[in-house]
Enzyme design. Structure first.
Site, PDB file in Angstrom:
ATOM      1  N   ASP A   1       0.844  -1.191   0.000  1.00 42.04           N
ATOM      2  CA  ASP A   1       0.000   0.000   0.000  1.00 42.04           C
ATOM      3  C   ASP A   1       0.882   1.245   0.000  1.00 42.04           C
ATOM      4  O   ASP A   1       1.758   1.395   0.858  1.00 42.04           O
ATOM      5  CB  ASP A   1      -0.918   0.004   1.228  1.00 42.04           C
ATOM      6  CG  ASP A   1      -2.100   0.959   1.049  1.00 42.04           C
ATOM      7  OD1 ASP A   1      -2.407   1.320  -0.100  1.00 42.04           O
ATOM      8  OD2 ASP A   1      -2.713   1.333   2.067  1.00 42.04           O
TER       9      ASP A   1
ATOM     10  N   HIS B   1      -3.951  14.040   1.032  1.00 42.81           N
ATOM     11  CA  HIS B   1      -4.272  13.158   2.165  1.00 42.81           C
ATOM     12  C   HIS B   1      -3.130  13.184   3.181  1.00 42.81           C
ATOM     13  O   HIS B   1      -3.361  13.327   4.387  1.00 42.81           O
ATOM     14  CB  HIS B   1      -4.495  11.726   1.654  1.00 42.81           C
ATOM     15  CG  HIS B   1      -4.657  10.706   2.737  1.00 42.81           C
ATOM     16  ND1 HIS B   1      -5.796  10.608   3.506  1.00 42.81           N
ATOM     17  CD2 HIS B   1      -3.823   9.725   3.181  1.00 42.81           C
ATOM     18  CE1 HIS B   1      -5.659   9.607   4.374  1.00 42.81           C
ATOM     19  NE2 HIS B   1      -4.473   9.054   4.207  1.00 42.81           N
TER      20      HIS B   1
ATOM     21  N   ARG C   1       0.965  16.292  13.466  1.00 42.52           N
ATOM     22  CA  ARG C   1       2.088  17.228  13.578  1.00 42.52           C
ATOM     23  C   ARG C   1       1.688  18.554  12.937  1.00 42.52           C
ATOM     24  O   ARG C   1       2.081  18.856  11.809  1.00 42.52           O
ATOM     25  CB  ARG C   1       3.325  16.686  12.840  1.00 42.52           C
ATOM     26  CG  ARG C   1       3.863  15.346  13.330  1.00 42.52           C
ATOM     27  CD  ARG C   1       4.957  14.804  12.424  1.00 42.52           C
ATOM     28  NE  ARG C   1       4.462  14.553  11.067  1.00 42.52           N
ATOM     29  CZ  ARG C   1       3.846  13.435  10.697  1.00 42.52           C
ATOM     30  NH1 ARG C   1       3.687  12.444  11.554  1.00 42.52           N
ATOM     31  NH2 ARG C   1       3.388  13.299   9.472  1.00 42.52           N
TER      32      ARG C   1
ATOM     33  N   GLU D   1     -10.817   3.935   3.273  1.00 43.48           N
ATOM     34  CA  GLU D   1      -9.891   4.750   2.478  1.00 43.48           C
ATOM     35  C   GLU D   1     -10.187   4.511   1.016  1.00 43.48           C
ATOM     36  O   GLU D   1     -10.178   3.372   0.536  1.00 43.48           O
ATOM     37  CB  GLU D   1      -8.432   4.400   2.819  1.00 43.48           C
ATOM     38  CG  GLU D   1      -8.045   4.896   4.210  1.00 43.48           C
ATOM     39  CD  GLU D   1      -6.551   4.852   4.498  1.00 43.48           C
ATOM     40  OE1 GLU D   1      -5.834   4.030   3.887  1.00 43.48           O
ATOM     41  OE2 GLU D   1      -6.090   5.657   5.341  1.00 43.48           O
TER      42      GLU D   1
ATOM     43  N   GLU E   1      -9.309   4.283  -2.541  1.00 40.95           N
ATOM     44  CA  GLU E   1      -8.050   4.061  -3.262  1.00 40.95           C
ATOM     45  C   GLU E   1      -8.316   3.348  -4.578  1.00 40.95           C
ATOM     46  O   GLU E   1      -9.398   2.803  -4.791  1.00 40.95           O
ATOM     47  CB  GLU E   1      -7.094   3.169  -2.434  1.00 40.95           C
ATOM     48  CG  GLU E   1      -6.818   3.689  -1.032  1.00 40.95           C
ATOM     49  CD  GLU E   1      -5.621   3.013  -0.354  1.00 40.95           C
ATOM     50  OE1 GLU E   1      -4.859   2.293  -1.043  1.00 40.95           O
ATOM     51  OE2 GLU E   1      -5.458   3.206   0.860  1.00 40.95           O
TER      52      GLU E   1
ATOM     53  N   ASP F   1      -9.148   0.459   1.655  1.00 33.14           N
ATOM     54  CA  ASP F   1      -8.187   0.054   2.680  1.00 33.14           C
ATOM     55  C   ASP F   1      -8.758   0.441   4.047  1.00 33.14           C
ATOM     56  O   ASP F   1      -8.397   1.459   4.627  1.00 33.14           O
ATOM     57  CB  ASP F   1      -6.848   0.765   2.422  1.00 33.14           C
ATOM     58  CG  ASP F   1      -5.802   0.411   3.451  1.00 33.14           C
ATOM     59  OD1 ASP F   1      -5.853  -0.706   3.978  1.00 33.14           O
ATOM     60  OD2 ASP F   1      -4.937   1.264   3.725  1.00 33.14           O
TER      61      ASP F   1
ATOM     62  N   ARG G   1      -8.398   3.749  13.114  1.00 35.07           N
ATOM     63  CA  ARG G   1      -7.504   4.880  13.443  1.00 35.07           C
ATOM     64  C   ARG G   1      -7.011   4.831  14.887  1.00 35.07           C
ATOM     65  O   ARG G   1      -5.882   5.265  15.174  1.00 35.07           O
ATOM     66  CB  ARG G   1      -8.241   6.204  13.209  1.00 35.07           C
ATOM     67  CG  ARG G   1      -8.822   6.386  11.818  1.00 35.07           C
ATOM     68  CD  ARG G   1      -7.763   6.395  10.764  1.00 35.07           C
ATOM     69  NE  ARG G   1      -8.348   6.620   9.448  1.00 35.07           N
ATOM     70  CZ  ARG G   1      -7.691   6.456   8.302  1.00 35.07           C
ATOM     71  NH1 ARG G   1      -6.423   6.066   8.327  1.00 35.07           N
ATOM     72  NH2 ARG G   1      -8.273   6.681   7.157  1.00 35.07           N
TER      73      ARG G   1
ATOM     74  N   GLN H   1      -4.338   2.303  15.126  1.00 40.33           N
ATOM     75  CA  GLN H   1      -3.183   2.800  14.373  1.00 40.33           C
ATOM     76  C   GLN H   1      -2.383   3.816  15.189  1.00 40.33           C
ATOM     77  O   GLN H   1      -1.153   3.788  15.199  1.00 40.33           O
ATOM     78  CB  GLN H   1      -3.672   3.437  13.064  1.00 40.33           C
ATOM     79  CG  GLN H   1      -2.560   3.818  12.094  1.00 40.33           C
ATOM     80  CD  GLN H   1      -3.126   4.333  10.771  1.00 40.33           C
ATOM     81  OE1 GLN H   1      -4.321   4.220  10.501  1.00 40.33           O
ATOM     82  NE2 GLN H   1      -2.275   4.902   9.944  1.00 40.33           N
TER      83      GLN H   1
ATOM     84  N   LYS I   1      -4.749  -2.130   9.920  1.00 37.38           N
ATOM     85  CA  LYS I   1      -5.005  -2.173   8.483  1.00 37.38           C
ATOM     86  C   LYS I   1      -5.259  -3.579   7.962  1.00 37.38           C
ATOM     87  O   LYS I   1      -5.879  -3.742   6.927  1.00 37.38           O
ATOM     88  CB  LYS I   1      -3.776  -1.631   7.732  1.00 37.38           C
ATOM     89  CG  LYS I   1      -3.421  -0.196   8.040  1.00 37.38           C
ATOM     90  CD  LYS I   1      -4.257   0.720   7.199  1.00 37.38           C
ATOM     91  CE  LYS I   1      -3.736   2.147   7.271  1.00 37.38           C
ATOM     92  NZ  LYS I   1      -4.513   3.018   6.386  1.00 37.38           N
TER      93      LYS I   1
ATOM     94  N   THR J   1      -9.365  -5.723   3.513  1.00 35.90           N
ATOM     95  CA  THR J   1      -9.181  -4.807   2.392  1.00 35.90           C
ATOM     96  C   THR J   1     -10.144  -5.295   1.314  1.00 35.90           C
ATOM     97  O   THR J   1     -10.211  -6.499   1.070  1.00 35.90           O
ATOM     98  CB  THR J   1      -7.737  -4.869   1.846  1.00 35.90           C
ATOM     99  OG1 THR J   1      -6.819  -4.634   2.931  1.00 35.90           O
ATOM    100  CG2 THR J   1      -7.499  -3.841   0.755  1.00 35.90           C
TER     101      THR J   1
ATOM    102  N   THR K   1      -4.862   6.532   0.013  1.00 37.58           N
ATOM    103  CA  THR K   1      -6.094   7.326  -0.052  1.00 37.58           C
ATOM    104  C   THR K   1      -5.963   8.434  -1.076  1.00 37.58           C
ATOM    105  O   THR K   1      -5.021   9.224  -1.022  1.00 37.58           O
ATOM    106  CB  THR K   1      -6.380   7.929   1.334  1.00 37.58           C
ATOM    107  OG1 THR K   1      -6.288   6.888   2.283  1.00 37.58           O
ATOM    108  CG2 THR K   1      -7.754   8.557   1.378  1.00 37.58           C
TER     109      THR K   1
ATOM    110  N   GLU L   1     -10.474  12.573   7.483  1.00 35.09           N
ATOM    111  CA  GLU L   1     -10.355  13.919   6.923  1.00 35.09           C
ATOM    112  C   GLU L   1     -11.702  14.649   6.920  1.00 35.09           C
ATOM    113  O   GLU L   1     -11.785  15.816   7.303  1.00 35.09           O
ATOM    114  CB  GLU L   1      -9.815  13.841   5.488  1.00 35.09           C
ATOM    115  CG  GLU L   1      -8.388  13.339   5.404  1.00 35.09           C
ATOM    116  CD  GLU L   1      -8.091  12.765   4.018  1.00 35.09           C
ATOM    117  OE1 GLU L   1      -7.729  13.543   3.131  1.00 35.09           O
ATOM    118  OE2 GLU L   1      -8.240  11.535   3.831  1.00 35.09           O
TER     119      GLU L   1
HETATM  120 CA    CA Z   1      -4.129   3.136   2.663  1.00 34.09          CA
END
Ligand code: CA
Length: 445
Positions: A139, A146, A155, A212, A214, A246, A250, A253, A266, A270, A372, A386
Site C-alpha cells: 500500500d 491526504h 504534527r 480509504e 483508493e 483500505d 484509526r 493505528q 489495516k 481490504t 487514499t 479527513e
Molecule cells: Ca491506505
C-alpha cells in the site's frame, strides 16, 4: 506504453444492446476482466469473464470454441481457471491482442455473434470472487493532499515528513484478508493508546473505524529478483486497475504505528472491486503528470518524457454510504465525497519503478494500493478521518444521521469512472463492503 488503436474508436457499437446505452460504463471500448459464476450455483466453477453492457462473456467457454489466432488465442487459452493469474503472467502484447479480438467479436456486425450469444450471463445473476490470487499486497501513500491533512492532525507544524516529495512512500500490507466487493467483516478489536502517558493501554473494539478511497494496481508480467524495471518498461508490467478500500482502525493505528508503521489497524480487511480495467482501456484518459513548479522534480529513475506527458490518469472517484437506518428507509446510497486520480503525487509507472529499483521482484497478481486518493478540497477527502477533521466535526447525512467514524452495519460503496466529451463512459464498477459488530472477545488470563 499504450497507444490508441481501433478498439478506442468512440463510434464502435456492440451487438449486445445494453453496451450501447449512454453512460452504462461497460461499452465495447472498455472490456474489463473479472472472475465470476452464476449466483447460487455451487457446483459451477468460477472462471474469467469480460464485461459487455450489463452482461458477462464467459471466456472459459469461449476458450473451448477457440475462435482466435496468434497471441489472442494464446491469451484466451490462459482464461480457463478460476483466477486471472495465467493471463496476467503473459505479456502486454498478449493482453492487447485479446482486447482487439474481443472488440472485433463483440462489435456490431461480428461474424461470431451467433456463437457468442449463448456464452453471455447477466451481471445481475453473477457472483464474483477475487480477480487474482494475490501473493503480495503493497500500500502506497501517493496523495499529497491526504498526507498533508492527516499529517496536520499528528504534527500541526510539520505535516509532511522530509522524504514525502522524493520517495513514493509505501509499506507491505497483508494479502490474506483481501476480499471482493460485498465483503463483510467484524469490527476489529485491539489495543489503544493509554489515556495518560505511561499508563496501561485500552483494549476493545475499534471506535474510530474508517474507509480509504483508493485504486488498486494489479501487476501482470513479473520481473526477476535483482532486475529493476525502468520507468519506460514499468507500465508494460501492469495488467490493470481496480477500486480498493483500505479499511483502517484509526485508534489502533495511533498507538501501534511508531516506529514501523501500520499493522493490525489495516490488515483485518481490504476490499477490491471485481472488475479489472486494463491500461489499454484507460488510454484515452491519460493526462499530464503535473508537479507544482516549486516542488522538487522526481529523481531521474522516476522520470521520463512519456510519464511527464501522459503518465497520469483522469479517473473520477467517489465514496458513498448506506446505514442500517438509511436502508430501512429505502434511501439511495448517500454521497460522502468525490476526488480524481489525476491529483495524485506519483504515477502508476513511478510506483512500479520505485518498487523494483532495489531488485524486489513483483509477481503476476500482486496488488499495489495507491493510498487514499484525496483532492485539495475538504469535499474531496477520501476518508472520514479527513471529512470529520479527526472526528471533531461530524459529517451530516441526508438520512438525518451523523458520522465521525463508521458504525456497525454501515456499508461503504466506492465507485470510479472515466468521462470525457465524445467518448463513452468507462466504468471501474463498484467496491462495497459492510462493517459487522465486533465479535465477543474474552481475553485469556
Ligand atoms: Ca491506505
Amino acid at each position: 506504453m499504450t497507444i490508441l488503436d481501433e478498439t478506442h474508436d468512440p463510434d464502435l457499437t456492440s451487438w449486445v444492446a445494453s453496451a450501447n446505452v449512454e453512460g452504462n460504463g461497460f461499452p465495447v471500448q472498455n472490456l474489463p476482466f473479472a472472475i465470476f459464476r452464476t449466483r447460487g450455483t455451487h457446483n459451477e466453477p468460477f472462471r474469467p469473464g469480460v464485461a459487455i453492457g450489463d452482461q458477462i462473456l464467459d471466456l472459459a467457454a469461449l476458450a473451448n470454441i477457440a475462435p482466435f489466432n496468434g497471441l489472442a488465442a494464446e491469451a484466451l487459452a490462459a482464461c480457463t481457471t478460476d483466477t486471472l493469474n495465467p493471463l496476467m503472467a503473459l505479456t502486454h502484447q498478449h493482453w492487447s491482442a485479446l482486447r482487439l479480438a474481443l472488440s472485433r467479436a463483440l462489435r456490431n456486425g461480428a461474424a461470431l455473434q451467433k456463437q457468442l450469444t449463448p456464452l453471455l450471463t447477466a451481471q445481475a445473476d453473477a457472483q464474483y470472487q477475487l480477480p487474482a490470487r494475490i501473493g503480495d499486497y503493497t500500500d502506497f501513500y501517493i496523495s499529497l493532499h491526504h498526507a498533508t491533512a492527516v499529517g496536520k492532525q499528528f504534527r500541526p507544524d510539520n505535516p509532511l515528513l522530509p522524504n514525502y516529495k522524493w520517495v513514493p512512500i509505501g509499506y507491505h500490507g497483508r494479502a490474506s484478508s483481501i476480499g471482493v466487493s460485498g465483503q463483510t467483516f467484524p469490527r476489529p478489536v485491539g489495543q489503544k493508546r493509554p489515556a495518560q502517558d505511561g499508563g496501561q493501554p485500552g483494549f476493545g473494539p475499534a471506535e474510530r473505524l474508517d474507509y480509504e478511497l483508493e485504486l488498486g494496481v494489479l501487476i501482470g508480467t513479473g520481473n526477476a529478483q535483482g532486475e529493476a524495471l525502468g520507468i519506460e518498461q514499468a507500465e508494460d508490467h501492469v495488467f490493470g486497475l481496480c477500486i480498493l478500500n483500505d479499511w483502517s482502525a484509526r485508534d489502533l493505528q495511533a498507538w501501534e504505528y511508531q516506529p514501523l508503521g501500520p499493522f493490525l489497524a489495516k490488515n483485518f480487511a481490504t476490499t477490491v472491486s471485481p472488475w479489472v480495467v486494463t491500461l489499454d482501456a484507460l488510454a484515452p484518459f491519460r493526462t499530464r503528470f503535473q508537479r507544482n513548479p516549486d516542488d522538487p522534480q522526481p529523481l531521474p529513475y522516476l522520470s521520463s518524457l512519456h510519464n511527464q506527458d501522459a503518465g497520469a490518469f483522469d479517473i473520477e472517484l467517489s465514496a458513498w454510504l448506506t446505514t442500517q437506518a438509511s436502508r430501512k428507509a429505502g434511501l439511495a446510497p448517500m454521497p460522502l465525497s468525490e476526488s480524481n486520480f489525476r491529483d495524485a503525487y506519483w504515477t502508476v509507472a513511478q510506483l512500479v519503478t520505485h518498487h523494483t529499483v532495489n531488485g524486489c521482484n513483483l509477481m503476476p497478481g500482486d496488488l499495489l494500493g495507491t493510498g487514499t486518493l484525496s483532492g485539495p478540497e475538504l469535499a474531496q477527502a477520501g476518508s472520514l478521518l479527513e471529512l470529520s477533521r479527526g472526528g471533531n466535526q461530524p459529517v451530516q447525512l441526508p438520512s438525518g444521521e451523523q458520522r465521525r467514524f463508521l458504525e456497525d452495519h454501515d456499508e461503504v460503496i466506492l465507485r470510479a469512472q472515466c468521462r470525457k466529451p465524445g467518448y463513452p463512459v468507462i466504468s471501474l464498477g463498484e467496491c462495497a463492503g459492510t462493517v459487522l459488530p465486533a465479535r465477543a472477545h474474552t481475553p485469556h488470563r
